[in-house]
Design a protein around this motif. Structure first.
Motif, PDB file in Angstrom:
ATOM      1  N   GLU A  18       0.704  -1.411  -0.181  1.00 37.60           N
ATOM      2  CA  GLU A  18       0.074  -0.080  -0.210  1.00 37.60           C
ATOM      3  C   GLU A  18       0.930   1.042   0.025  1.00 37.60           C
ATOM      4  O   GLU A  18       0.440   2.116  -0.895  1.00 37.60           O
ATOM      5  CB  GLU A  18      -0.971  -0.238   0.903  1.00 37.60           C
ATOM      6  CG  GLU A  18      -1.855  -1.078   1.168  1.00 37.60           C
ATOM      7  CD  GLU A  18      -2.517  -1.027   2.718  1.00 37.60           C
ATOM      8  OE1 GLU A  18      -3.590  -2.043   2.201  1.00 37.60           O
ATOM      9  OE2 GLU A  18      -2.342  -1.038   3.857  1.00 37.60           O
ATOM     10  N   ARG A  38      -7.165  -0.562 -12.501  1.00 38.03           N
ATOM     11  CA  ARG A  38      -6.360  -1.891 -13.730  1.00 38.03           C
ATOM     12  C   ARG A  38      -4.901  -1.330 -14.195  1.00 38.03           C
ATOM     13  O   ARG A  38      -4.275  -2.022 -13.309  1.00 38.03           O
ATOM     14  CB  ARG A  38      -7.236  -2.604 -14.808  1.00 38.03           C
ATOM     15  CG  ARG A  38      -8.288  -2.988 -14.410  1.00 38.03           C
ATOM     16  CD  ARG A  38      -8.832  -3.589 -16.194  1.00 38.03           C
ATOM     17  NE  ARG A  38     -10.282  -3.968 -15.371  1.00 38.03           N
ATOM     18  CZ  ARG A  38     -11.759  -4.004 -16.557  1.00 38.03           C
ATOM     19  NH1 ARG A  38     -11.565  -3.992 -17.951  1.00 38.03           N
ATOM     20  NH2 ARG A  38     -12.857  -4.125 -15.764  1.00 38.03           N
ATOM     21  N   SER A  47      -3.397  -6.114  -7.301  1.00 41.07           N
ATOM     22  CA  SER A  47      -4.602  -6.480  -7.256  1.00 41.07           C
ATOM     23  C   SER A  47      -5.479  -5.047  -7.404  1.00 41.07           C
ATOM     24  O   SER A  47      -5.016  -3.818  -6.569  1.00 41.07           O
ATOM     25  CB  SER A  47      -4.968  -6.831  -6.652  1.00 41.07           C
ATOM     26  OG  SER A  47      -5.617  -7.317  -5.221  1.00 41.07           O
ATOM     27  N   LYS A  48      -6.889  -5.127  -8.434  1.00 36.11           N
ATOM     28  CA  LYS A  48      -7.670  -4.020  -8.392  1.00 36.11           C
ATOM     29  C   LYS A  48      -8.135  -3.330  -7.077  1.00 36.11           C
ATOM     30  O   LYS A  48      -8.139  -2.758  -6.608  1.00 36.11           O
ATOM     31  CB  LYS A  48      -8.460  -4.140  -9.570  1.00 36.11           C
ATOM     32  CG  LYS A  48      -7.961  -3.972 -10.323  1.00 36.11           C
ATOM     33  CD  LYS A  48      -8.983  -4.465 -11.177  1.00 36.11           C
ATOM     34  CE  LYS A  48      -9.601  -5.789 -11.560  1.00 36.11           C
ATOM     35  NZ  LYS A  48     -10.556  -6.292 -12.272  1.00 36.11           N
ATOM     36  N   SER A  49      -8.520  -5.042  -5.945  1.00 34.91           N
ATOM     37  CA  SER A  49      -8.863  -4.584  -4.613  1.00 34.91           C
ATOM     38  C   SER A  49      -7.611  -3.422  -4.018  1.00 34.91           C
ATOM     39  O   SER A  49      -8.597  -2.545  -3.219  1.00 34.91           O
ATOM     40  CB  SER A  49      -8.695  -5.482  -4.270  1.00 34.91           C
ATOM     41  OG  SER A  49      -7.950  -6.754  -3.865  1.00 34.91           O
ATOM     42  N   THR A  50      -6.312  -4.146  -3.779  1.00 36.95           N
ATOM     43  CA  THR A  50      -5.379  -3.375  -3.070  1.00 36.95           C
ATOM     44  C   THR A  50      -5.503  -1.335  -3.869  1.00 36.95           C
ATOM     45  O   THR A  50      -5.334  -0.698  -2.390  1.00 36.95           O
ATOM     46  CB  THR A  50      -4.299  -3.037  -3.196  1.00 36.95           C
ATOM     47  OG1 THR A  50      -3.844  -4.684  -2.997  1.00 36.95           O
ATOM     48  CG2 THR A  50      -3.135  -2.712  -2.870  1.00 36.95           C
ATOM     49  N   MET A  52      -8.243   0.176  -4.663  1.00 38.50           N
ATOM     50  CA  MET A  52      -9.591   0.868  -4.524  1.00 38.50           C
ATOM     51  C   MET A  52      -9.333   0.324  -3.004  1.00 38.50           C
ATOM     52  O   MET A  52     -10.565   1.584  -2.892  1.00 38.50           O
ATOM     53  CB  MET A  52     -10.463  -0.264  -4.802  1.00 38.50           C
ATOM     54  CG  MET A  52     -11.091  -1.074  -5.991  1.00 38.50           C
ATOM     55  SD  MET A  52     -11.454   0.938  -6.429  1.00 38.50           S
ATOM     56  CE  MET A  52     -13.105   0.737  -5.718  1.00 38.50           C
ATOM     57  N   ARG A  53      -8.640  -0.260  -1.915  1.00 40.90           N
ATOM     58  CA  ARG A  53      -8.780   0.019  -0.746  1.00 40.90           C
ATOM     59  C   ARG A  53      -7.904   1.245  -0.386  1.00 40.90           C
ATOM     60  O   ARG A  53      -8.520   1.932   0.540  1.00 40.90           O
ATOM     61  CB  ARG A  53      -7.809  -1.310  -0.483  1.00 40.90           C
ATOM     62  CG  ARG A  53      -8.517  -1.522   1.419  1.00 40.90           C
ATOM     63  CD  ARG A  53      -7.580  -3.200   1.961  1.00 40.90           C
ATOM     64  NE  ARG A  53      -6.353  -3.467   1.153  1.00 40.90           N
ATOM     65  CZ  ARG A  53      -6.351  -4.699   0.069  1.00 40.90           C
ATOM     66  NH1 ARG A  53      -7.969  -5.025  -0.121  1.00 40.90           N
ATOM     67  NH2 ARG A  53      -5.251  -4.493   0.026  1.00 40.90           N
TER      68      ARG A  53
END
Length: 54
Positions: A18, A38, A47-50, A52-53
């Motif tokens: 992060e 992406r 990842s995309k979720s990282t 977004m987080r």
């Protein structure tokens, strides 16, 4: 360039990936909007979720 992320992260614990992603965004502020989630994930091998987080 090492960036002091304490103000951005509000003194929350962030993982090394992060931190890497935040530094990437700061250092490439002009191009990250064109990359999107992406592209940012691909550039940082995460990842995309990282993204977004963050």
């Amino acid at each position: 360039m090492k960036v002091n992320l304490s103000k951005i992260a509000n003194n929350k614990k962030i993982t090394p990936i992060e931190e890497q992603v935040l530094e990437y965004i700061i250092n490439n502020i002009d191009s990250v909007m064109d990359l999107g989630i992406r592209g940012g994930a691909a550039e940082n091998y995460t990842s995309k979720s990282t993204i977004m987080r963050i």
